[in-house]
Scaffold this active site. Structure first.
Site, PDB file in Angstrom:
ATOM      1  N   PRO A  39       0.787  -1.230   0.000  1.00 52.01           N
ATOM      2  CA  PRO A  39       0.000   0.000   0.000  1.00 52.01           C
ATOM      3  C   PRO A  39       0.822   1.285   0.000  1.00 52.01           C
ATOM      4  CG  PRO A  39      -0.091  -1.082   2.145  1.00 52.01           C
ATOM      5  CD  PRO A  39       0.563  -2.045   1.203  1.00 52.01           C
ATOM      6  N   ASN A  40       0.305   2.241  -0.740  1.00 50.48           N
ATOM      7  CA  ASN A  40       0.820   3.616  -0.836  1.00 50.48           C
ATOM      8  C   ASN A  40       2.104   3.743  -1.657  1.00 50.48           C
ATOM      9  OD1 ASN A  40      -1.274   4.813   0.857  1.00 50.48           O
ATOM     10  ND2 ASN A  40      -0.297   3.715   2.539  1.00 50.48           N
ATOM     11  N   ARG A  55       4.970  11.093  -2.492  1.00 51.38           N
ATOM     12  CA  ARG A  55       4.630  10.756  -1.108  1.00 51.38           C
ATOM     13  C   ARG A  55       5.828  11.001  -0.187  1.00 51.38           C
ATOM     14  NH1 ARG A  55       4.723   4.644   1.273  1.00 51.38           N
ATOM     15  NH2 ARG A  55       3.797   5.134   3.291  1.00 51.38           N
ATOM     16  N   TYR A  78      10.952   9.029   1.554  1.00 51.33           N
ATOM     17  CA  TYR A  78      10.989   7.966   0.544  1.00 51.33           C
ATOM     18  C   TYR A  78      11.710   8.344  -0.746  1.00 51.33           C
ATOM     19  CZ  TYR A  78       7.608   5.890   3.694  1.00 51.33           C
ATOM     20  OH  TYR A  78       7.008   5.373   4.811  1.00 51.33           O
ATOM     21  N   ASN A 138       8.016  -5.390  -0.760  1.00 45.72           N
ATOM     22  CA  ASN A 138       7.860  -4.257   0.150  1.00 45.72           C
ATOM     23  C   ASN A 138       6.383  -4.221   0.514  1.00 45.72           C
ATOM     24  OD1 ASN A 138       7.684  -1.913   1.602  1.00 45.72           O
ATOM     25  ND2 ASN A 138       8.838  -0.654   0.143  1.00 45.72           N
ATOM     26  N   ALA A 182       3.043  -0.656   5.085  1.00 44.93           N
ATOM     27  CA  ALA A 182       2.605  -0.703   6.484  1.00 44.93           C
ATOM     28  C   ALA A 182       2.120  -2.091   6.903  1.00 44.93           C
ATOM     29  CB  ALA A 182       1.510   0.328   6.713  1.00 44.93           C
ATOM     30  N   HIS A 230       4.054  -4.382   9.345  1.00 43.87           N
ATOM     31  CA  HIS A 230       4.085  -4.239  10.796  1.00 43.87           C
ATOM     32  C   HIS A 230       2.942  -4.951  11.507  1.00 43.87           C
ATOM     33  CE1 HIS A 230       7.111  -1.448   9.597  1.00 43.87           C
ATOM     34  NE2 HIS A 230       6.241  -0.627   9.019  1.00 43.87           N
ATOM     35  N   ASP A 278       1.458 -15.362   7.002  1.00 40.45           N
ATOM     36  CA  ASP A 278       1.047 -16.752   6.804  1.00 40.45           C
ATOM     37  C   ASP A 278       1.129 -17.149   5.335  1.00 40.45           C
ATOM     38  OD1 ASP A 278       0.634 -17.008   9.500  1.00 40.45           O
ATOM     39  OD2 ASP A 278      -1.554 -17.007   9.410  1.00 40.45           O
ATOM     40  N   GLU A 330      12.501  -9.231   2.123  1.00 46.73           N
ATOM     41  CA  GLU A 330      11.730  -8.073   2.603  1.00 46.73           C
ATOM     42  C   GLU A 330      12.538  -6.805   2.347  1.00 46.73           C
ATOM     43  OE1 GLU A 330      10.719  -8.318   6.795  1.00 46.73           O
ATOM     44  OE2 GLU A 330      10.389  -6.144   6.890  1.00 46.73           O
ATOM     45  N   HIS A 362      12.588  -2.389   2.370  1.00 44.11           N
ATOM     46  CA  HIS A 362      12.033  -1.073   2.721  1.00 44.11           C
ATOM     47  C   HIS A 362      12.944   0.017   2.201  1.00 44.11           C
ATOM     48  CE1 HIS A 362       9.171  -3.054   5.288  1.00 44.11           C
ATOM     49  NE2 HIS A 362      10.172  -3.766   5.778  1.00 44.11           N
ATOM     50  N   LEU A 363      12.334   1.057   1.670  1.00 41.66           N
ATOM     51  CA  LEU A 363      13.112   2.218   1.232  1.00 41.66           C
ATOM     52  C   LEU A 363      13.751   2.909   2.426  1.00 41.66           C
ATOM     53  CD1 LEU A 363      10.171   3.175  -0.953  1.00 41.66           C
ATOM     54  CD2 LEU A 363      12.443   3.242  -1.970  1.00 41.66           C
ATOM     55  N   ARG A 374      12.846   4.946  12.734  1.00 42.56           N
ATOM     56  CA  ARG A 374      11.589   5.700  12.681  1.00 42.56           C
ATOM     57  C   ARG A 374      10.709   5.369  13.893  1.00 42.56           C
ATOM     58  NH1 ARG A 374       9.047   5.128   6.926  1.00 42.56           N
ATOM     59  NH2 ARG A 374       7.807   6.860   7.767  1.00 42.56           N
ATOM     60  N   ARG A 399       7.133   0.918  13.683  1.00 38.24           N
ATOM     61  CA  ARG A 399       7.767   0.413  12.455  1.00 38.24           C
ATOM     62  C   ARG A 399       8.960  -0.501  12.757  1.00 38.24           C
ATOM     63  NH1 ARG A 399       5.312   3.713   8.454  1.00 38.24           N
ATOM     64  NH2 ARG A 399       4.893   5.778   9.308  1.00 38.24           N
TER      65      ARG A 399
HETATM   66  C1  DQA Z   1       8.068   1.247   3.981  1.00 40.64           C
HETATM   67  C2  DQA Z   1       8.112   1.469   5.493  1.00 40.64           C
HETATM   68  C3  DQA Z   1       6.755   1.245   6.115  1.00 40.64           C
HETATM   69  O1  DQA Z   1       6.814   1.474   7.521  1.00 40.64           O
HETATM   70  C4  DQA Z   1       5.743   2.208   5.514  1.00 40.64           C
HETATM   71  O2  DQA Z   1       4.459   1.949   6.064  1.00 40.64           O
HETATM   72  C5  DQA Z   1       5.728   2.165   4.040  1.00 40.64           C
HETATM   73  C6  DQA Z   1       6.993   2.085   3.318  1.00 40.64           C
HETATM   74  C7  DQA Z   1       9.405   1.597   3.298  1.00 40.64           C
HETATM   75  O3  DQA Z   1       9.598   1.179   2.169  1.00 40.64           O
HETATM   76  O4  DQA Z   1      10.235   2.296   3.889  1.00 40.64           O
HETATM   77  O5  DQA Z   1       4.677   2.274   3.413  1.00 40.64           O
HETATM   78  O6  DQA Z   1       7.800  -0.135   3.735  1.00 40.64           O
END
Ligand code: DQA
Length: 144
Positions: free
Chosen positions: A10-11, A18, A23, A74, A77, A80, A87, A98, A100-101, A107, A111
């Protein structure tokens, strides 16, 4: 040829606009193009999917079984708190990296926890778009 699923949660469709201080200014399309190109140079195919829905992310993890050799994920959120995504990862016999940017450990406290981390092969966080490019090196090594 090995095949990688690059899966964004998401996002992440909003990357570039954003919270650029966290990011960066790279767009998702730009990152995807670089990951696909790096995979190609390393003789791997890469397919990409982004969803804001937990269920669709789970469906793609399931579908990768039998179609792909590894997943770069990635989960945004969902990382978390989504036991359902955890699962799904545990259910498929595929290595998942896994990504993350941002450096999630630097943070907010919420997170610092990844519920998916324990079922992933490893975690790369804090290097902006290079987190994804480093993940390509990681999957390449995992699939040797
Ligand atoms: C993220 C870190 C997450 O905590 C956050 O909710 C994101 C992006 C990252 O790529 O840094 O949406 O996964």
């Amino acid at each position: 040829m090995k095949k990688i699923l690059l899966l964004h949660g998401p996002n992440l469709n909003l990357l570039g606009e954003r919270e650029p201080g966290i990011y960066g200014r790279d767009t998702l399309a730009g990152i995807n193009a670089e990951v696909i190109e790096k995979c190609r140079k390393n003789h791997m195919d890469c397919i990409v999917f982004q969803s804001n829905s937990e269920g669709e992310i789970i469906d793609h993890i399931h579908a990768a079984q039998g179609d792909c050799d590894a997943i770069i994920l990635n989960a945004g959120a969902y990382t978390h708190y989504s036991i359902a995504i955890r699962d799904a990862i545990a259910a498929v016999r595929l290595p998942v990296v896994e990504v993350h940017l941002s450096n999630v450990h630097a943070r907010e406290e919420f997170r610092h926890i990844s519920v998916i981390g324990p079922v992933c092969a490893g975690v790369i966080a804090g290097f902006g778009k290079n987190s994804y490019l480093l993940a390509v090196d990681a999957v390449k090594e995992l699939l040797l």
